[in-house]
Each structure stands twice: as C-alpha cells, then as structure tokens.
Motif scaffolding. Structure first.
Motif, PDB file in Angstrom:
ATOM      1  N   GLU A  24      35.722  99.118  12.357  1.00  0.00           N
ATOM      2  CA  GLU A  24      36.802  98.663  13.239  1.00  0.00           C
ATOM      3  C   GLU A  24      37.201  97.231  12.892  1.00  0.00           C
ATOM      4  O   GLU A  24      38.388  96.886  12.892  1.00  0.00           O
ATOM      5  N   ILE A  25      36.207  96.383  12.613  1.00  0.00           N
ATOM      6  CA  ILE A  25      36.504  94.988  12.299  1.00  0.00           C
ATOM      7  C   ILE A  25      37.170  94.874  10.934  1.00  0.00           C
ATOM      8  O   ILE A  25      38.115  94.096  10.744  1.00  0.00           O
ATOM      9  N   ALA A  28      40.685  95.579  11.165  1.00  0.00           N
ATOM     10  CA  ALA A  28      41.468  94.451  11.693  1.00  0.00           C
ATOM     11  C   ALA A  28      42.023  93.607  10.556  1.00  0.00           C
ATOM     12  O   ALA A  28      43.165  93.139  10.615  1.00  0.00           O
ATOM     13  N   SER A 217      37.452  95.086  18.986  1.00  0.00           N
ATOM     14  CA  SER A 217      36.629  96.105  18.329  1.00  0.00           C
ATOM     15  C   SER A 217      35.273  96.237  18.994  1.00  0.00           C
ATOM     16  O   SER A 217      34.732  97.334  19.131  1.00  0.00           O
ATOM     17  N   GLU A 398      45.485  94.589  22.229  1.00  0.00           N
ATOM     18  CA  GLU A 398      44.257  95.357  22.001  1.00  0.00           C
ATOM     19  C   GLU A 398      43.078  94.772  22.767  1.00  0.00           C
ATOM     20  O   GLU A 398      42.254  95.515  23.330  1.00  0.00           O
TER      21      GLU A 398
END
Length: 459
Positions: A24-25, A28, A217, A398
């Motif tokens: 998830e990171i 980003a 995240s 987000e």
C-alpha cells in the motif's frame, strides 16, 4: 496451495497482512510518480523520464527494506502485533506464520522492483505485456508451489520460496523486454542514483501527500487487526469450531484481489490517455478522455461485479477450500489432545466446521463484491485527480476517510459484536462507509480544476 495445508490459510493471512502494508505504501509512491512520469513521457523528455523511474525504484525498494528488516529479525513479534496478541491462535498456525513471514519479507525487495517495472510499462501503454507477465508469474508460482507442497511434501514456508523464484523470473523477463522494446525506459543500476534537482523537487514538493498516503495505508492495515480483535478464534460459529476473522479474511481477500487486479491493470490507461495529454498541454482532450475512461471503467466494473457475484455463490460448494482449516481443527482435538464437547464426536465437529467455514466465505465475499462498481468509480476519480497533480488533495481525502473508517469499524467491533451480529453482516455493514468516500470524491472532482500540466505548473 495454502488451503490444503493444516492452518495454512490462517497462517498466510497473518503474515501477508504485512505484505499488504508495504505494498500500500509503495503504491502511494506510484500515485505520485505516475503523474510526473506520464507528463514527461507526453513531452518526450526522456532524460527526465529516466530520472523519474530511478527515483520511483529507489523509493519502492527503500520502503520494502524498511518493512523487511524487522519482519526478518523480529518475525514472531510482528505476527503477534498483527493478530492483536490473540493467545488462542494455535502454535502450529503461529509457527507457520513466523517462518513464512521471515522468508516472504525477502521477496518484498524483489516485488518492489517488479512492481515498479510493471507500472512503468503499463503507463507506457503496454498493458498486454504487463498482463502476460503477471500471468507468467502466477503460473511459475503455481508450478513451484505444486513441486514443493505436493511433490516434495515441504511445509508452508516453501510457498515463500516459490514467490521469490517467480518474482526473479518476472524481473528478468521484464528487464529483457524493456531493453529490446523500450530501451529508453531501461534501468541502469550503475546510474540509478542519477536524479536531477528538478525531479527531486517535483517529488518532494509532494512529500506531504506521500506522508498522508502512508498514514492512510496504515489505517487499512489497522482494519485487519481490529477484525481479529472483534472476531478472535472461536467467535465465528460455535466456539469449538475455532474460526476467527483471519480464518475467513485470508481467503476472501485472496479472491477479491484476483478480481481487483484486472481493474488495476487497466487503470494505468489513465496515465496514457490523460497524463500524456496534460504533458502536451492538451487540457481539453485530457478532460474528454477522463470522461470516456470513467465510463469504460464503470462498464468494466459491472462485468467484474457480476462475475464475482456468481463466483461468490459457488464457493459454498468448493469443499477443497476448507481442507487446510479442517486439518488444523482435527489436529487441535486429536493430536493436541484438547477436549471434544460433550455429546459430539470429531466427525460431527468437522462437518459443522466445514459448513460454517464455507458459508462465511460465501457471505463475506457477497458482502464486498456488491460494492465493486462503487469501488471502481471512486478509484477512477482518485487516479484522474492524481494524474493532474492534485496528489495532496487525494492524500488528504484518503487519510480522513481512513480515520473515519477506523472509527466506523471500532463501532462495529465494540458494538455489533456485543449484539452477536454474525461476521458476514458486520463485514457487509463496514463497507457502507465507502459510500461516504464515493460522495467526497464526486464533490471534489466536480469542484476543483484537476487538469494541470505538472511539468510547468506549480501544484
């Protein structure tokens, strides 16, 4: 393969929660990098394109290392954290999760490299090659999983070795293809630190948005921990069945990700048909393409949703999905010597466990696939707004929605579970929170001027 091994699904669910966090990171960095990359591609400034690729790769591998090091050396603690320190998890599941995490963490470095290569060729409008490579990787992974698990009778940890092998082949294939077909995009590891001040500025003036994305995240990961807190071992179905949220979410997440990967492969078209036009200052064409892509993605989502819906109904009849769970349950009573409830025998427990397990897989999948069209709609809005350089706004959305969803989940975990609401209903109710996310993205998309050329405009 893990579904056929004792406690395999649950072991991998705990270990792969950390895999999801670092992915998830890394994603980003992609959201930020895609806007810059695609617009420089549109301007055909290839030296700048290479520098963007270098920085994206360094960031991705760096993030993978940050997570890999503690998961390799402190794997037991990391598993205990992600499982909410649930002491009812069997020692077999914990041991398997520990061993698997230690090895799979090594693969994260390879995955970061492969992921960045995949995104680059997608954003350069080579979606078919990306899809072919992904399928090749999956096939190689399945082959080696079969060799290790069925042929050599190796334990769960060897699934991680299969991942390392398949990712290595993926990186080699992609690198060769890029060298032959798109040499301008080839990463020279001896020049990977060659990054101009301008590209650093383009990235790091968006550093606040990256930090917000990282925090957002982490809220996604916290969900897994909270589900385990609300539904620990023995709280789904009768307590003697020993089913937890992790038991169900391991499979539910795997199946959903298979469907979602299809959309992710096609969502890179945003970079090609919008980002390239923005880089050429063709703002009106970019806006027109955005509307057309939004419609295409929505139609795709309807098709994906219907297929996933049909698939969800069939899972209740896929007895093989419960094999690993049933082996672990049988070992708990027969090998570990735990007491069987009065008036029951092991066959009755296993039959009931199989039924409840498969019902929860089906119902939890149904609870999420009905929202696929909405997911695709607001993720498309997210990508379009980001490609115009408004990553700070997207990151803030987000983060705020992530915090809201944690509070929503806390209400479910601390409130609905006390009312004995079954897991599948709680899971379904949680995703109503995404309606708020959809509304917010619609408002932002309509109110802001997202279409900017980030190579000449300040954001």
């Amino acid at each position: 393969m893990a579904i056929n091994l004792s406690g395999g699904n649950e072991s991998l669910a705990h270990a792969n929660a950390w895999t999801e966090i670092q992915l998830e990171i890394i994603a980003a960095t992609t959201i930020i990098g895609t806007a810059i990359f695609s617009q420089y591609v549109g301007k055909k400034e290839w030296n700048k394109v290479k520098e963007v690729i270098n920085l994206r790769m360094l960031l991705s591998v760096g993030i993978a290392l940050i997570f890999a090091i503690p998961c390799i050396f402190f794997n037991d603690f990391m598993i205990r954290v992600i499982s909410s320190f649930d002491d009812h998890i069997s020692q077999n599941v914990r041991n398997n999760a520990n061993e698997y995490l230690r090895i799979i963490a090594i693969s994260w470095i390879l995955n970061a490299w492969a992921f960045t290569l995949q995104m680059i060729i997608r954003e350069k409008n080579h979606g078919f090659i990306s899809l072919f490579t992904s399928l090749l990787t999956v096939i190689v992974n399945i082959i080696f999983n079969s060799i290790f698990i069925y042929g050599l009778k190796k334990p769960i940890v060897f699934l991680a070795y299969s991942t390392i092998i398949s990712l290595s082949i993926e990186i080699i294939f992609l690198s060769i293809w890029i060298w032959i077909k798109e040499r301008v995009l080839f990463i020279n590891i001896f020049k990977i630190f060659k990054i101009s001040k301008e590209i650093f500025q383009q990235f790091f003036k968006r550093l606040p948005s990256f930090i917000l994305f990282v925090i957002a995240s982490l809220t996604i990961t916290l969900r897994f921990t909270l589900w385990n807190l609300g539904y620990p071992v023995g709280t789904i179905g009768n307590h003697y069945l020993r089913i937890s949220a992790a038991t169900i979410l391991g499979l539910t997440g795997m199946f959903f990700n298979i469907f979602w990967t299809t959309f992710e492969s096609l969502s890179a078209t945003v970079a090609v048909y919008i980002g390239n036009e923005l880089g050429n200052n063709k703002i009106d064409i970019a806006k027109r393409n955005a509307k057309q892509l939004q419609g295409f993605h929505f139609v795709l989502a309807i098709i994906m949703g219907l297929i996933a819906l049909i698939f969800a109904f069939t899972t209740q009849y896929m007895s093989f999905l419960s094999e690993g769970y049933l082996k672990e349950l049988k070992n708990y009573y027969e090998i570990n010597g735990n007491e069987i409830p009065n008036g029951m025998n092991i066959e009755q427990i296993l039959e009931e466990g199989k039924s409840i397990f498969l019902q929860n897989i089906k119902n939890s999948l149904l609870g999420i696939v009905v929202f696929i069209p909405m997911f695709v709609w607001f993720v498309s809005r997210n990508r379009i707004i980001s490609i115009g350089g408004k990553t700070n706004i997207v990151a803030l959305i987000e983060l705020l929605i992530g915090i809201f969803q944690i509070l929503w989940l806390l209400m479910i975990v601390l409130g609905l579970t006390r009312l004995n609401i079954i897991f599948a209903w709680s899971y379904f109710i949680f995703y109503f929170s995404d309606i708020v996310k959809w509304i917010v993205y619609e408002i932002v998309y309509c109110k802001i001027d997202w279409a900017k050329n980030v190579t000449i405009n300040q954001v």
